[in-house]
Design an enzyme around this catalytic site. Structure first.
Site, mmCIF file in Angstrom:
data_model
loop_
_atom_site.group_PDB
_atom_site.id
_atom_site.type_symbol
_atom_site.label_atom_id
_atom_site.label_comp_id
_atom_site.label_asym_id
_atom_site.label_seq_id
_atom_site.Cartn_x
_atom_site.Cartn_y
_atom_site.Cartn_z
ATOM 1 N N HIS A 1 8.399 12.533 36.521
ATOM 2 C CA HIS A 1 6.949 12.561 36.261
ATOM 3 C C HIS A 1 6.145 12.716 37.547
ATOM 4 C CE1 HIS A 1 6.850 7.903 36.622
ATOM 5 N NE2 HIS A 1 6.176 8.365 37.633
ATOM 6 N N ASP B 1 -4.936 8.603 39.492
ATOM 7 C CA ASP B 1 -4.668 7.879 38.246
ATOM 8 C C ASP B 1 -5.013 6.404 38.384
ATOM 9 O OD1 ASP B 1 -2.550 7.184 39.905
ATOM 10 O OD2 ASP B 1 -1.037 8.267 38.748
ATOM 11 N N ASN C 1 12.132 9.950 36.447
ATOM 12 C CA ASN C 1 12.321 10.883 35.321
ATOM 13 C C ASN C 1 11.588 12.208 35.555
ATOM 14 O OD1 ASN C 1 9.675 10.189 35.035
ATOM 15 N ND2 ASN C 1 9.833 9.382 32.964
ATOM 16 N N GLU D 1 4.307 12.375 31.922
ATOM 17 C CA GLU D 1 5.694 12.035 31.618
ATOM 18 C C GLU D 1 6.399 13.242 30.973
ATOM 19 O OE1 GLU D 1 6.995 9.367 32.688
ATOM 20 O OE2 GLU D 1 5.803 7.573 32.306
HETATM 21 C C1 F6R Z 1 1.255 6.191 40.961
HETATM 22 C C2 F6R Z 1 1.722 7.493 40.421
HETATM 23 C C3 F6R Z 1 3.172 7.681 40.078
HETATM 24 C C4 F6R Z 1 4.096 7.500 41.286
HETATM 25 C C5 F6R Z 1 5.579 7.726 40.881
HETATM 26 C C6 F6R Z 1 6.521 7.433 42.020
HETATM 27 O O1 F6R Z 1 -0.136 6.242 41.256
HETATM 28 O O2 F6R Z 1 0.946 8.399 40.226
HETATM 29 O O3 F6R Z 1 3.362 8.960 39.529
HETATM 30 O O4 F6R Z 1 3.766 8.403 42.299
HETATM 31 O O5 F6R Z 1 5.898 6.906 39.812
HETATM 32 O O6 F6R Z 1 6.453 6.071 42.328
HETATM 33 P P1 F6R Z 1 7.126 5.476 43.636
HETATM 34 O O7 F6R Z 1 6.494 6.152 44.776
HETATM 35 O O8 F6R Z 1 6.779 3.996 43.605
HETATM 36 O O9 F6R Z 1 8.575 5.738 43.527
#
Ligand code: F6R
Length: 246
Positions: free
Chosen positions: A135, A66, A133, A140
């Site tokens: 995701h 992403d 949440n 989401e």
């Molecule tokens: C970022 C991504 C997000 C993160 C998720 C967890 O490239 O794809 O889905 O993996 O928000 O974020 P952290 O690891 O910072 O808790």
């Protein structure tokens, strides 16, 4: 989906990295798709150490799932993260580096370009982190399980997490991201979900003890045999049932 329960963040990073290391050592043309944020930082550290000790990545392709919509060099972009945590720290570069372009004006065209890359380079591993949440990528809550790469709007909790992770104000925080959908995520030969910390405990409970529902996007991984979720003690602290550990 399989689960591995570990003590803490360091052990999670080590277990996750062992899977990457195995792919690099056993595949002729390894293809690894990464995620960014707090969850994979430790894994990247181990990867960099190994590369600088001689692990051969000259045949590897490294990409990401992403990218935030925003200026290329913003502190929060996937691009900045990948250069700061990997590409700038190693002398030998991988054969290919692919990144989604978060500056694209024509997002449909960018999605078509990136999908072309995904078709040409089937992924051996997709690394993921878990949103508070539930995701994954920027899929989401409410995203249909048959989603394909799309421009996603972040939930408020995701915006707050980005602010915290990168120490930025709300007005400078991105609200949209180009992301692989569940369809492309699950096409990888292996999917690794890294989960550490108390702030993930509610999402972990929904993932392991709740219903399979788009309200908790990570439950899309539930029926996937090739997914390994690595969970530390704090993240597992709300679980009530017994779960097998690999
Ligand atoms: C970022 C991504 C997000 C993160 C998720 C967890 O490239 O794809 O889905 O993996 O928000 O974020 P952290 O690891 O910072 O808790």
């Amino acid at each position: 989906m399989k689960t591995i329960f570990v003590k803490d963040y360091d052990e999670m990073s080590k277990k996750g990295y062992e899977i990457i290391q195995d792919v690099i050592k056993t595949k002729e043309q390894p293809v690894i798709s990464m995620t960014t944020g707090g969850s994979p930082r430790g894994l990247f550290k181990l990867f960099v150490e190994d590369i600088n000790k001689g692990l051969d990545i000259s045949n590897a392709t490294i990409m990401n799932l992403d990218e935030y919509m925003g200026p290329k060099d913003a502190v929060y972009t996937v691009r900045t993260f990948m250069y700061e945590n990997l590409y700038n720290l190693i002398d030998v570069k991988p054969k290919n580096i692919f990144l989604v372009d978060g500056t694209a004006q024509d997002t449909d065209k960018e999605i078509a370009r990136y999908k072309g890359i995904l078709d040409k380079y089937p992924r051996d591993v997709q690394v993921l982190g878990l949103g508070t949440n539930g995701h994954i990528g920027a899929n989401e809550p409410g995203t249909p399980f048959d989603s394909t790469m799309f421009l996603a709007k972040h939930d408020e909790s995701t915006i707050q997490s980005t602010m915290r992770e990168y120490g930025i104000e709300r007005k400078n925080t991105p609200t949209e991201m180009l992301t692989l959908g569940f369809t492309e995520i699950l096409e990888a030969e292996k999917v690794i979900l890294l989960v550490s910390g108390k702030h993930k405990a509610v999402a972990v409970k929904a993932l392991l003890e709740g219903e399979i529902t788009s309200d908790c996007p990570a439950t899309a991984l539930w029926n996937n045999e090739n997914t390994i979720v690595i969970i530390d003690e704090e993240a597992a602290s709300l679980l009530e049932k017994d779960h097998k550990s690999l």
